[in-house]
Design an enzyme around this catalytic site. Sequence first.
Site, PDB file in Angstrom:
ATOM      1  N   HIS A 198       8.795   2.609   9.034  1.00 46.15           N
ATOM      2  CA  HIS A 198       7.954   1.532   9.561  1.00 46.15           C
ATOM      3  C   HIS A 198       6.923   2.029  10.565  1.00 46.15           C
ATOM      4  O   HIS A 198       6.421   1.255  11.374  1.00 46.15           O
ATOM      5  CB  HIS A 198       8.819   0.442  10.217  1.00 46.15           C
ATOM      6  CG  HIS A 198       9.664  -0.311   9.244  1.00 46.15           C
ATOM      7  ND1 HIS A 198      10.909   0.134   8.863  1.00 46.15           N
ATOM      8  CD2 HIS A 198       9.453  -1.461   8.572  1.00 46.15           C
ATOM      9  CE1 HIS A 198      11.431  -0.714   7.989  1.00 46.15           C
ATOM     10  NE2 HIS A 198      10.566  -1.690   7.801  1.00 46.15           N
ATOM     11  N   GLU A 252       5.974  -4.553  -4.477  1.00 46.27           N
ATOM     12  CA  GLU A 252       4.609  -4.167  -4.075  1.00 46.27           C
ATOM     13  C   GLU A 252       3.735  -3.878  -5.292  1.00 46.27           C
ATOM     14  O   GLU A 252       2.548  -4.228  -5.307  1.00 46.27           O
ATOM     15  CB  GLU A 252       4.664  -2.952  -3.154  1.00 46.27           C
ATOM     16  CG  GLU A 252       5.166  -3.251  -1.751  1.00 46.27           C
ATOM     17  CD  GLU A 252       6.675  -3.436  -1.669  1.00 46.27           C
ATOM     18  OE1 GLU A 252       7.157  -4.018  -0.683  1.00 46.27           O
ATOM     19  OE2 GLU A 252       7.368  -2.988  -2.613  1.00 46.27           O
TER      20      GLU A 252
END
Length: 413
Positions: A205, A135
Amino acid sequence: MHPPSSTARRVLNGLSKHRLAFQRRANSTAVEPPPAGGHLPGVATSQLLRPTRDAALRTPGIKWKDEDNSTLGGRETRKMNTYQAVRDAMAIALAKDDTAVVFGEDVAFGGVFRCTMGLAEEFGKERVFNTPLTEQGIAGFGIGMASMGHTAIAEIQFADYIFPAFDQLVNEAAKIRYRSGNSFNVGKLTVRTPTMAVGHGGLYHSQSPEGFFMAGSGLKIVIPRSPIQAKGLLLGAIRDPNPVIFMEPKILYRSAVEQVPIDDFELPLGKAEVLVPGEDLTLVTWGTPVYHCETALHVLRSPSEELESLIPTSVRGAKVELIDLRSILPWDMETIVESVNRTGRLVIVHEAGAIGGVGSEIASEIQKRCFLKLNAPVRRVTGWDIPVGLTYEKFHIPDAIRVVDAIIETLTY
């Protein structure tokens, strides 16, 4: 064959009578089974969505970006869910801007949520391509591309994993224009990422990290609630002269469906939308909780038998103003202040935890700017300040009942 005995005849007659009685009871108590989602409004049946062409073309604030921007007569719409609308926005950006590129983990294959499905085949793998699982690298690469003049559309696969990119986004993307005296900027950078709870995402998540970026001066943060909003706001974000983090509520990718204009259009960043006008209380939210708030207003007006005793009749006719903030940074202070000055009450709803959440900033500003107009303390309804438990995710997010409770408490203060 011998005829049945008297005992057998009595048994048969008794069975017949029982069968007829059972049939009569079944017929007398037959009712229509409830719908799968219950009788309360949900995302699929929301009155806030625009299911017709006419309603879609009259979306407030819509700005057409093609040559014929005057009439609606020849414009077409297509039924889309949110991920299809996101994909449509990126396809328009790629088709109209030769410098535009889309990249991230698995985007060439369509992505985890299928938002980039077919883009690599349509525009070429040199413009839609996969990256390593980093990321920080995705954000840094996007900053470099944007600083060299490319329109960089990056994807962080889940907002929960945006934290390794935090330094790149807050210290580099947000500050490079200031640092270089406007010699360089990364205004052509957009970072897309799925956010919020999905029902079974657990601690890694189902997070809502928008509040972490509130102090990132130089960034913009946008969270859409529906397909039309997703397409218009994403195209606006891609073309905005500032770097934008575009957070897409993942549970709405498939559940929210609208007729979406197929033409190129934008919706304004930094502008909230009043969805339901009211005069007794202001209810501010964004993303998925928009629909929980809609359900809460239905429960407030028409409580079920189980809830009737808990909802005072005095508040059932209250006119609540529902506002979708849409842009988290900068947030539309003017619209919220104007509304609260009229209603005298404010409830803020978001999935992130209360501590350091966006609601804290809004509550602070409203307390300062509307103090003499407030009839009750500003109330926040949020996720709990703990990791999201997989089994207990339903109890973590602010559902309709918790919103109703906050509305009643604020109205009766």
